[in-house]
Motif scaffolding. Structure first.
Motif, PDB file in Angstrom:
ATOM      1  N   LYS A  61      10.133   4.789   0.667  1.00  0.00           N
ATOM      2  CA  LYS A  61      10.818   3.793   1.155  1.00  0.00           C
ATOM      3  C   LYS A  61      12.116   4.238   1.755  1.00  0.00           C
ATOM      4  O   LYS A  61      12.330   4.036   3.301  1.00  0.00           O
ATOM      5  CB  LYS A  61      11.604   2.833  -0.208  1.00  0.00           C
ATOM      6  CG  LYS A  61      10.053   1.929  -0.509  1.00  0.00           C
ATOM      7  CD  LYS A  61      10.496   1.476  -1.750  1.00  0.00           C
ATOM      8  CE  LYS A  61       9.180   0.731  -2.019  1.00  0.00           C
ATOM      9  NZ  LYS A  61       8.973  -0.597  -3.438  1.00  0.00           N
ATOM     10  N   PRO A 103       0.365   1.953   4.061  1.00  0.00           N
ATOM     11  CA  PRO A 103      -0.159   0.938   4.770  1.00  0.00           C
ATOM     12  C   PRO A 103       1.184   0.382   6.621  1.00  0.00           C
ATOM     13  O   PRO A 103       2.205   1.034   5.543  1.00  0.00           O
ATOM     14  CB  PRO A 103      -0.596  -0.168   4.465  1.00  0.00           C
ATOM     15  CG  PRO A 103      -0.875   0.074   2.771  1.00  0.00           C
ATOM     16  CD  PRO A 103      -0.254   1.618   2.870  1.00  0.00           C
ATOM     17  N   SER A 104       1.099   0.485   6.987  1.00  0.00           N
ATOM     18  CA  SER A 104       1.835   0.053   8.744  1.00  0.00           C
ATOM     19  C   SER A 104       3.093  -1.203   7.706  1.00  0.00           C
ATOM     20  O   SER A 104       3.835  -1.856   8.445  1.00  0.00           O
ATOM     21  CB  SER A 104       1.673  -0.281  10.117  1.00  0.00           C
ATOM     22  OG  SER A 104       0.345  -1.254   9.659  1.00  0.00           O
ATOM     23  N   SER A 105       2.012  -2.064   7.168  1.00  0.00           N
ATOM     24  CA  SER A 105       3.116  -3.278   6.671  1.00  0.00           C
ATOM     25  C   SER A 105       4.017  -3.034   5.932  1.00  0.00           C
ATOM     26  O   SER A 105       4.984  -3.637   5.800  1.00  0.00           O
ATOM     27  CB  SER A 105       2.121  -4.161   6.113  1.00  0.00           C
ATOM     28  OG  SER A 105       1.046  -4.004   4.912  1.00  0.00           O
ATOM     29  N   ASN A 106       3.854  -1.537   4.504  1.00  0.00           N
ATOM     30  CA  ASN A 106       4.220  -1.764   3.917  1.00  0.00           C
ATOM     31  C   ASN A 106       5.858  -1.012   4.937  1.00  0.00           C
ATOM     32  O   ASN A 106       7.014  -1.023   4.056  1.00  0.00           O
ATOM     33  CB  ASN A 106       3.863  -0.659   3.054  1.00  0.00           C
ATOM     34  CG  ASN A 106       2.954  -0.749   1.665  1.00  0.00           C
ATOM     35  OD1 ASN A 106       2.322  -2.841   2.130  1.00  0.00           O
ATOM     36  ND2 ASN A 106       2.965  -1.119   0.749  1.00  0.00           N
ATOM     37  N   SER A 107       5.308  -0.114   5.294  1.00  0.00           N
ATOM     38  CA  SER A 107       6.466   0.919   6.143  1.00  0.00           C
ATOM     39  C   SER A 107       7.172  -0.349   7.252  1.00  0.00           C
ATOM     40  O   SER A 107       8.471  -0.293   7.357  1.00  0.00           O
ATOM     41  CB  SER A 107       5.633   2.034   7.145  1.00  0.00           C
ATOM     42  OG  SER A 107       4.936   2.650   6.936  1.00  0.00           O
ATOM     43  N   SER A 108       6.731  -1.178   7.453  1.00  0.00           N
ATOM     44  CA  SER A 108       7.524  -1.996   8.433  1.00  0.00           C
ATOM     45  C   SER A 108       8.708  -2.657   7.563  1.00  0.00           C
ATOM     46  O   SER A 108       9.374  -3.292   8.272  1.00  0.00           O
ATOM     47  CB  SER A 108       6.441  -2.852   9.125  1.00  0.00           C
ATOM     48  OG  SER A 108       7.629  -4.341  10.015  1.00  0.00           O
ATOM     49  N   ARG A 109       8.353  -2.841   6.005  1.00  0.00           N
ATOM     50  CA  ARG A 109       9.092  -4.511   5.386  1.00  0.00           C
ATOM     51  C   ARG A 109      10.182  -3.027   5.359  1.00  0.00           C
ATOM     52  O   ARG A 109      11.334  -3.578   4.646  1.00  0.00           O
ATOM     53  CB  ARG A 109       8.327  -4.546   3.906  1.00  0.00           C
ATOM     54  CG  ARG A 109       8.936  -5.363   3.806  1.00  0.00           C
ATOM     55  CD  ARG A 109       7.789  -5.652   2.011  1.00  0.00           C
ATOM     56  NE  ARG A 109       7.631  -4.938   1.170  1.00  0.00           N
ATOM     57  CZ  ARG A 109       5.849  -4.081   1.096  1.00  0.00           C
ATOM     58  NH1 ARG A 109       5.469  -4.774   1.875  1.00  0.00           N
ATOM     59  NH2 ARG A 109       5.854  -3.306   0.628  1.00  0.00           N
ATOM     60  N   TRP A 110       9.504  -1.637   4.426  1.00  0.00           N
ATOM     61  CA  TRP A 110      10.580  -0.981   3.832  1.00  0.00           C
ATOM     62  C   TRP A 110      11.865  -0.641   4.930  1.00  0.00           C
ATOM     63  O   TRP A 110      12.950  -0.935   4.622  1.00  0.00           O
ATOM     64  CB  TRP A 110      10.479   0.811   3.481  1.00  0.00           C
ATOM     65  CG  TRP A 110       9.263   0.282   2.232  1.00  0.00           C
ATOM     66  CD1 TRP A 110       9.109  -0.916   0.912  1.00  0.00           C
ATOM     67  CD2 TRP A 110       7.972   0.285   1.956  1.00  0.00           C
ATOM     68  NE1 TRP A 110       8.315  -1.306   0.332  1.00  0.00           N
ATOM     69  CE2 TRP A 110       7.377   0.221   0.826  1.00  0.00           C
ATOM     70  CE3 TRP A 110       7.539   1.862   2.701  1.00  0.00           C
ATOM     71  CZ2 TRP A 110       5.761   0.701   0.261  1.00  0.00           C
ATOM     72  CZ3 TRP A 110       6.200   2.250   2.383  1.00  0.00           C
ATOM     73  CH2 TRP A 110       5.328   2.368   0.796  1.00  0.00           C
ATOM     74  N   LYS A 111      11.507  -0.228   6.429  1.00  0.00           N
ATOM     75  CA  LYS A 111      12.015  -0.227   6.899  1.00  0.00           C
ATOM     76  C   LYS A 111      13.734  -1.291   7.920  1.00  0.00           C
ATOM     77  O   LYS A 111      14.592  -1.036   8.023  1.00  0.00           O
ATOM     78  CB  LYS A 111      11.661  -0.065   8.562  1.00  0.00           C
ATOM     79  CG  LYS A 111      11.250   1.321   9.159  1.00  0.00           C
ATOM     80  CD  LYS A 111       9.766   1.121  10.621  1.00  0.00           C
ATOM     81  CE  LYS A 111       8.873   2.524  10.527  1.00  0.00           C
ATOM     82  NZ  LYS A 111       9.103   2.613  11.107  1.00  0.00           N
ATOM     83  N   ASN A 112      13.582  -2.779   7.292  1.00  0.00           N
ATOM     84  CA  ASN A 112      13.868  -3.508   6.845  1.00  0.00           C
ATOM     85  C   ASN A 112      14.737  -3.988   5.914  1.00  0.00           C
ATOM     86  O   ASN A 112      15.326  -5.007   5.786  1.00  0.00           O
ATOM     87  CB  ASN A 112      13.208  -4.971   7.662  1.00  0.00           C
ATOM     88  CG  ASN A 112      12.375  -4.745   9.171  1.00  0.00           C
ATOM     89  OD1 ASN A 112      13.800  -4.425  10.093  1.00  0.00           O
ATOM     90  ND2 ASN A 112      10.804  -4.873   9.558  1.00  0.00           N
TER      91      ASN A 112
END
Length: 67
Positions: free
Chosen positions: A11, A32-41
């Motif tokens: 993360k 999953p890209s949804s995980n990556s996106s959430r972690w970036k934010n």
């Protein structure tokens, strides 16, 4: 389907844009890209002992220098 849990280090690496420097393309494709996106934010101080994040950044820089 079994839920996959990811190490908090992943993360932090994603948050700092260092994923491509640490993991292979095959490994990255499994996240999953949804995980990556959430972690970036996520807030950098979301986790207790988040000062370890600075160590991760330093280690990633060292790895990049060795490449």
């Amino acid at each position: 389907m079994k839920r996959i849990s990811y190490d908090t280090v992943i993360k932090h690496i994603i948050r700092h844009g260092l994923l491509q420097d640490i993991l292979s393309k095959e490994q990255i494709a499994l996240i999953p890209s949804s995980n990556s996106s959430r972690w970036k934010n996520e807030s950098e101080d979301k986790y207790s002992f988040c000062e370890i994040d600075n160590i991760i950044k330093q280690e990633a820089c060292l790895i990049n220098q060795l490449k």
